[in-house]
Design a protein around this motif. Structure first.
Motif, PDB file in Angstrom:
ATOM      1  N   PHE A 121      -7.337   0.776   4.230  1.00 49.02           N
ATOM      2  CA  PHE A 121      -6.008   0.252   4.502  1.00 49.02           C
ATOM      3  C   PHE A 121      -6.099  -0.852   5.565  1.00 49.02           C
ATOM      4  O   PHE A 121      -7.029  -0.832   6.388  1.00 49.02           O
TER       5      PHE A 121
ATOM      6  N   ARG B  47      -0.249   5.798   4.130  1.00 46.69           N
ATOM      7  CA  ARG B  47      -1.581   6.371   4.406  1.00 46.69           C
ATOM      8  C   ARG B  47      -1.420   7.803   4.899  1.00 46.69           C
ATOM      9  O   ARG B  47      -0.676   8.068   5.838  1.00 46.69           O
TER      10      ARG B  47
ATOM     11  N   HIS C  88      -7.164   9.519  -0.517  1.00 51.52           N
ATOM     12  CA  HIS C  88      -7.005   9.191   0.899  1.00 51.52           C
ATOM     13  C   HIS C  88      -8.259   9.457   1.722  1.00 51.52           C
ATOM     14  O   HIS C  88      -8.387   8.956   2.832  1.00 51.52           O
TER      15      HIS C  88
ATOM     16  N   GLY D 250      -8.674   5.293   0.383  1.00 48.79           N
ATOM     17  CA  GLY D 250      -8.427   5.103   1.815  1.00 48.79           C
ATOM     18  C   GLY D 250      -9.660   5.267   2.678  1.00 48.79           C
ATOM     19  O   GLY D 250      -9.664   4.893   3.847  1.00 48.79           O
TER      20      GLY D 250
ATOM     21  N   TYR E 243       0.838  -1.217   0.000  1.00 52.91           N
ATOM     22  CA  TYR E 243       0.000   0.000   0.000  1.00 52.91           C
ATOM     23  C   TYR E 243       0.868   1.259   0.000  1.00 52.91           C
ATOM     24  O   TYR E 243       1.948   1.266   0.580  1.00 52.91           O
TER      25      TYR E 243
END
Lengths: 403, 420
Positions: free
Chosen positions: A368, A218, A331, A349, A215
């Motif tokens: 996530f 974040r 995000h 996200g 990933y």
């Protein structure tokens, strides 16, 4: 005489409704407050937890001998209590099962009552079952139909052509093959796979590959104190006429727009900063150009297209359709009044919410690891292969993994 | 004389037009709830990253009810404790409210009472002071007589995930329904107001109203808007319009239900509804022009906003209409349009229009799945007369407040819960 009769009838017609009302007022039949479930709280694992609680209280905490017997659960039920159980093919069962070891069924079995399994469960092809709770893995073979719910404390595998009921929940991985229909699902994560006809070992191997995805870091979205409207504007006729084309289609999206026609326009709303005028705003849509990076929350009143490989470090809202092209990372949360099209290889996200339909492409990641987010679509949700979602999915209309 | 007659005629036509518009509005909302597409609310979102929430409970001499609401908030409400604080606002109480709140604070660290013994009294003053202390991003307000359920805080807080949502309104359900005729009528009136009116406006993306309790708002946005005006009697209506005028949205959460105690006494109810009307009309006077001028609302939202602003003025318009039509009648000037057309219109209006609000209440009761209480609908005739009188009184006061720049005093609604 006629006049008296008319007056009498008129008075009767006027006062009858009041008489009925006064009767209800002084001899009430319906004067209780409207019911509120004071203990209600949203829990995607509700069905499984509620059944487990009943089983714990009425079976596990009592000394029950093996065999079929009548036991008081929420009402009197016929319960088969036993160790490992193999239910034969083409049989119908009207009793609850409480199984302390593994549970398997043959082809075309019909199980009309709830099943509690402390071991692993393998449900045969073409089975119809009401509800099952498994303390270990549950494997659902092809074309099974669950009418109510299915819940597992460990992994769950759902084979092609199965029709999940109202609620499906797994405390670990929930692996879906193509052609599965669902309403609501919870899994950490939920994975769609291209593994038709493959067994449990193959599925686990594929799941491990999907989980190994690296990933991007974040980025927590800043607190929402403002957002920006990418303003309705402009003056051009953009006749692309092919809004939902495949991302591999190379034809320019705004072929008729010239540089002079394009105009970027952001409006200050609240106390939002407004310094990255990178939007392309057309008559019927707004486009975030390929490779852009945006650090604010934004709202579009028209169709919104976020082109390839963009990074959005904020929340997104669109009043019309939203297209997120491949390689993009968002995000924050995504809210949309129209359809949402999430193309392949994107990472989202936050939550994804649509008052219409959601189409999730191949190899998409939503939420996530370690976080729980939701994908909620009012009319339809389709999730293509090799996508991974940590959290909850709800399709009020129809949900499916396409073939 | 001719000029007077002309004015009277124009007023009558204006009144008829207004009533027809509101009749239509009632029908549109009712049909939307029965046949229209229902918008998905956000309570189904499951999210591990919840916002920090501060619960504010304004209280003035609330010893009869304070313990109940605090018990619910401390032992029943389900929200991560590290993202949850409760600030009960003890606003110049002279009864046992302080002791009750301090007792809870000693036991639960997330209870942080604000004792206000100085400064202005009233809900807006209290909310402003409490917001300065609040550490939550989201403020949720419950009145002291409310009984929050387990999931209600999460159900309200979750919809702030939509970045454009500035405030959320939940549904209020009376607990003391069976007490007397007034409480039974209020129960159905509440049903109509929330189950049909608010939900339809939410469905149609219009202007649902933040009601000041069983609802929440973004703290930073409320502070940015300057907090609550202590001289407005309906701070909730003001916040609704301030938010919409700046592009924020208010959403209605029909599933976020909470019990309240409704007035059991006609005198208390008259003061309550008069205060609402007064405050609402204060807001109307301030918001009408900005509503037309804002660029953040579309035409549909502006129309709905306007009708919402005017709603507490309608009884006053109707009351004025009675002497106006009598005058026209005795002056022989009632022939506004062709008599046959009048007959048709009157017949149609009496068949449908007059009962439009009752249809709304009836539809709400039907959706709520109730039965025999629908028989009480004819009694709304008396409730209607009562409301017209006191709403008109409040409306006139509210308009004069703005014109004469008066600052009315905030008044608390009397509680009826029995002492244990």
């Amino acid at each position: 005489m006629l006049i008296v009769l008319v007056i009498f009838i008129f008075a009767l017609m006027v006062f009858i409704p009041f008489g009925i009302a006064l009767k209800e007022l002084y001899y009430p039949k319906d004067d209780k407050p409207l019911y509120i479930d004071m203990m209600h709280s949203k829990d995607p694992l509700y069905f499984g937890k509620a059944f487990k609680k009943i089983v714990k209280e009425n079976i596990e905490n009592k000394i029950i001998i093996h065999g079929t017997q009548r036991i008081r659960l929420s009402k009197d039920e016929v319960v088969e209590v036993g160790g490992a159980r193999n239910v034969p093919a083409d049989s119908k069962w009207e009793n609850i099962f409480y199984i302390t070891e593994d549970f398997t069924t043959g082809n075309r079995t019909i199980l009309r009552k709830d099943i509690y399994v402390k071991g692993g469960s393998v449900i045969g092809p073409n089975n119809v079952l009401r509800a099952i709770y498994g303390e270990q893995d549950i494997y659902l073979n092809e074309k099974c139909r669950v009418t109510r719910w299915i819940s597992s404390e460990q992994d769950m595998f759902v084979s092609s052509g199965s029709h999940l009921g109202r609620s499906t929940a797994s405390l670990q991985s929930l692996m879906l093959m193509p052609g599965v229909q669902f309403e609501s699902m919870y899994g950490l994560p939920i994975m769609t796979m291209d593994s038709s006809g493959k067994g449990k070992t193959e599925c686990l191997k594929l799941a491990a590959q999907l989980k190994n995805f690296i990933y991007p870091p974040r980025i927590p979205v800043r607190k929402v104190t403002s957002w920006r409207i990418v303003k309705q504007h402009i003056s051009v006729n953009c006749e692309d006429g092919n809004r939902f084309r495949d991302e591999d289609d190379k034809s320019p999206l705004a072929s008729k727009a010239t540089d002079g026609d394009k105009k970027c326009f952001c409006e200050k709303a609240g106390f939002a900063p407004c310094n990255d005028n990178i939007w392309e705003v057309y008559k019927d849509r707004v486009v975030l150009p390929e490779g852009s990076r945006v650090q604010t929350n934004f709202v579009s009143r028209k169709e919104l297209i976020i082109k390839k490989n963009c990074v959005v470090e904020g929340n997104v809202k669109s009043y019309k359709d939203l297209i997120i092209e491949s390689g993009t990372i968002i995000h924050g949360d995504v809210f949309c009044e129209g359809d949402i099209y999430i193309r392949k290889n994107t990472v989202l996200g936050g939550n994804v919410f649509s008052q219409s339909r959601i189409f999730v492409g191949n190899n998409v990641r939503i939420s996530f690891p370690g976080h729980v987010k939701s994908v909620i679509g009012k009319k339809r949700i389709e999730i293509d292969k090799n996508s991974v979602i940590y959290g909850y999915i709800l399709a009020e209309g129809k949900g499916l993994t396409p073939w | 004389m001719e000029l007077v007659i002309l004015i009277l005629r124009i007023y009558t036509i204006f009144e008829i037009a207004i009533l027809l518009i509101y009749t239509l509005r009632h029908f549109v909302f009712t049909f939307n709830r029965i046949f229209g597409e229902q918008r998905l609310y956000y309570q189904d979102i499951v999210d591990s990253d919840l916002d920090k929430v501060t619960i504010l409970v304004p209280m003035h001499n609330e010893e009869l009810v304070a313990r109940d609401v605090m018990t619910q908030l401390t032992t029943v409400v389900d929200y991560p404790r590290d993202k949850f604080e409760v600030i009960p606002i003890n606003d110049h109480s002279s009864d046992g409210t302080r002791e009750i709140l301090d007792g809870f604070a000693a036991k639960y660290p997330f209870i942080k009472p604000l004792h206000r013994d100085e400064g202005g009294r009233g809900k807006p003053h209290g909310l402003n002071d409490a917001m300065d202390l609040a550490t939550g991003d989201i403020i949720i307000v419950f009145d002291a007589d409310y009984i929050p359920s387990k999931g209600i805080v999460r159900d309200i807080a979750i919809c702030f995930k939509d970045q454009q949502v500035g405030a959320v309104m939940g549904r209020v359900i009376p607990k003391n329904t069976g007490t007397n005729m007034l409480t039974r009528l209020l129960d159905m009136e509440r049903s109509g107001g929330y189950q049909v009116d608010q939900q339809a406006r939410h469905n149609m993306r219009m202007v649902p109203q933040y009601g000041g309790t069983v609802g929440g708002f973004r703290k930073d946005v409320a502070l940015w808007l300057g907090g609550f005006n202590p001289y407005l009697l309906t701070e909730d209506t003001e916040l609704t319009f301030l938010l919409f005028l700046r592009g924020w949205k208010v959403v209605y959460a029909n599933k976020a239900e909470c019990y309240e105690e409704s007035p059991e006494d006609w005198g208390v109810r008259s003061r309550q509804i008069s205060r609402w009307s007064r405050g609402h009309n204060q807001v109307m006077m301030k918001s009408m022009i900005p509503l037309f001028r804002t660029k953040h609302l579309n035409f549909k939202e502006k129309v709905d906003g306007l009708l919402l602003l005017l709603i507490y003025s309608i009884p006053l318009i109707m009351i004025i209409g009675i002497p106006v039509s009598l005058l026209l009648f005795f002056l022989g000037q009632m022939n506004l349009i062709d008599m046959f057309l009048i007959f048709i219109l009157v017949a149609a209006y009496n068949s449908f229009g007059n009962f439009a609000p009752f249809y709304q209440i009836g539809t709400a009761s039907y959706i709520d799945g109730v039965g025999d209480r629908l028989k009480l609908l004819p009694l709304f005739f008396f409730g209607f007369l009562f409301n017209v009188l006191y709403i008109s009184q409040g409306a006139a006061s509210g308009m004069l407040d703005v014109i004469l720049k008066r600052n009315p005093e905030w008044a608390k609604t009397t509680r009826f819960r029995k002492k244990e």
